[in-house]
Design a protein around this motif. Structure first.
Motif, PDB file in Angstrom:
ATOM      1  N   ASP A   8       0.815  -1.214   0.000  1.00  0.00           N
ATOM      2  CA  ASP A   8       0.000   0.000   0.000  1.00  0.00           C
ATOM      3  C   ASP A   8       0.848   1.265   0.000  1.00  0.00           C
ATOM      4  N   LEU A   9       1.980   1.242   0.670  1.00  0.00           N
ATOM      5  CA  LEU A   9       2.820   2.429   0.741  1.00  0.00           C
ATOM      6  C   LEU A   9       3.278   2.859  -0.652  1.00  0.00           C
ATOM      7  N   SER A  10       3.576   1.912  -1.503  1.00  0.00           N
ATOM      8  CA  SER A  10       3.995   2.231  -2.872  1.00  0.00           C
ATOM      9  C   SER A  10       2.907   2.962  -3.642  1.00  0.00           C
ATOM     10  N   HIS A  11       1.655   2.662  -3.331  1.00  0.00           N
ATOM     11  CA  HIS A  11       0.546   3.341  -3.993  1.00  0.00           C
ATOM     12  C   HIS A  11       0.464   4.811  -3.589  1.00  0.00           C
ATOM     13  N   HIS A  12       1.076   5.171  -2.482  1.00  0.00           N
ATOM     14  CA  HIS A  12       1.125   6.571  -2.053  1.00  0.00           C
ATOM     15  C   HIS A  12       2.415   7.251  -2.520  1.00  0.00           C
ATOM     16  N   ILE A  13       3.499   6.508  -2.516  1.00  0.00           N
ATOM     17  CA  ILE A  13       4.790   7.078  -2.911  1.00  0.00           C
ATOM     18  C   ILE A  13       4.802   7.446  -4.390  1.00  0.00           C
ATOM     19  N   LEU A  14       4.259   6.600  -5.239  1.00  0.00           N
ATOM     20  CA  LEU A  14       4.317   6.824  -6.689  1.00  0.00           C
ATOM     21  C   LEU A  14       3.707   8.161  -7.112  1.00  0.00           C
ATOM     22  N   PRO A  15       2.454   8.461  -6.787  1.00  0.00           N
ATOM     23  CA  PRO A  15       1.909   9.747  -7.256  1.00  0.00           C
ATOM     24  C   PRO A  15       2.549  10.950  -6.582  1.00  0.00           C
ATOM     25  N   ASN A  16       2.911  10.799  -5.322  1.00  0.00           N
ATOM     26  CA  ASN A  16       3.524  11.927  -4.623  1.00  0.00           C
ATOM     27  C   ASN A  16       4.937  12.207  -5.112  1.00  0.00           C
ATOM     28  N   SER A  17       5.686  11.176  -5.447  1.00  0.00           N
ATOM     29  CA  SER A  17       7.016  11.373  -6.012  1.00  0.00           C
ATOM     30  C   SER A  17       6.931  12.074  -7.361  1.00  0.00           C
ATOM     31  N   ALA A  18       5.982  11.646  -8.178  1.00  0.00           N
ATOM     32  CA  ALA A  18       5.805  12.278  -9.485  1.00  0.00           C
ATOM     33  C   ALA A  18       5.427  13.748  -9.327  1.00  0.00           C
ATOM     34  N   THR A  19       4.586  14.051  -8.360  1.00  0.00           N
ATOM     35  CA  THR A  19       4.213  15.440  -8.091  1.00  0.00           C
ATOM     36  C   THR A  19       5.418  16.254  -7.648  1.00  0.00           C
ATOM     37  N   MET A  20       6.249  15.662  -6.805  1.00  0.00           N
ATOM     38  CA  MET A  20       7.424  16.382  -6.305  1.00  0.00           C
ATOM     39  C   MET A  20       8.446  16.630  -7.416  1.00  0.00           C
ATOM     40  N   VAL A  21       8.532  15.746  -8.394  1.00  0.00           N
ATOM     41  CA  VAL A  21       9.394  16.001  -9.559  1.00  0.00           C
ATOM     42  C   VAL A  21       8.894  17.256 -10.275  1.00  0.00           C
ATOM     43  N   GLY A  22       7.587  17.364 -10.437  1.00  0.00           N
ATOM     44  CA  GLY A  22       7.003  18.555 -11.058  1.00  0.00           C
ATOM     45  C   GLY A  22       7.274  19.815 -10.269  1.00  0.00           C
ATOM     46  N   VAL A  23       7.197  19.721  -8.948  1.00  0.00           N
ATOM     47  CA  VAL A  23       7.495  20.876  -8.094  1.00  0.00           C
ATOM     48  C   VAL A  23       8.955  21.285  -8.264  1.00  0.00           C
ATOM     49  N   CYS A  24       9.857  20.318  -8.277  1.00  0.00           N
ATOM     50  CA  CYS A  24      11.285  20.622  -8.457  1.00  0.00           C
ATOM     51  C   CYS A  24      11.526  21.320  -9.793  1.00  0.00           C
ATOM     52  N   ILE A  25      10.908  20.817 -10.847  1.00  0.00           N
ATOM     53  CA  ILE A  25      11.083  21.416 -12.165  1.00  0.00           C
ATOM     54  C   ILE A  25      10.533  22.839 -12.189  1.00  0.00           C
ATOM     55  N   MET A  26       9.396  23.057 -11.540  1.00  0.00           N
ATOM     56  CA  MET A  26       8.813  24.394 -11.493  1.00  0.00           C
ATOM     57  C   MET A  26       9.734  25.372 -10.757  1.00  0.00           C
TER      58      MET A  26
END
Length: 101
Positions: A8-26
């Motif tokens: 279950d933890l992976s189901h939370h890490i995946l979308p949040n990690s992808a979001t944080m990549v977007g934040v870093c790029i921004m």
């Protein structure tokens, strides 16, 4: 009887990690718009590394979800890299806000 591993933890890490990549790029794009100095240089490079941490975390969590065999190790590494990315992003935010460098 051996119980199946529930990732279950992976189901939370995946979308949040992808979001944080977007934040870093921004934030990198915002920093690139500022006049060049040592603070912006450090923040730019640190966020690029942070983005890489979040990307690897997302990939590991994705593999943890997709693979059928036990993937506890992948999920743990995804979690460690995600937390490391969050901590480093907080440090970067402090450096950026208070111009510590």
């Amino acid at each position: 009887m051996k119980q199946a591993y529930n990732n279950d933890l992976s189901h939370h890490i995946l979308p949040n990690s992808a979001t944080m990549v977007g934040v870093c790029i921004m934030v990198i794009s915002i920093v690139k718009g500022q006049p060049s100095d040592i603070v912006n240089y450090v923040i730019d490079k640190a966020l690029a590394i942070d983005s890489l941490l979040f990307t690897i975390s997302a990939l590991l969590s994705f593999l943890s979800i997709r693979l059928e065999r036990s993937t506890i190790g992948l999920e743990r590494w995804a979690e460690v890299l995600f937390i490391l990315g969050l901590v480093s992003m907080t440090v970067i935010a402090l450096i950026f806000s208070f111009e510590i460098v």
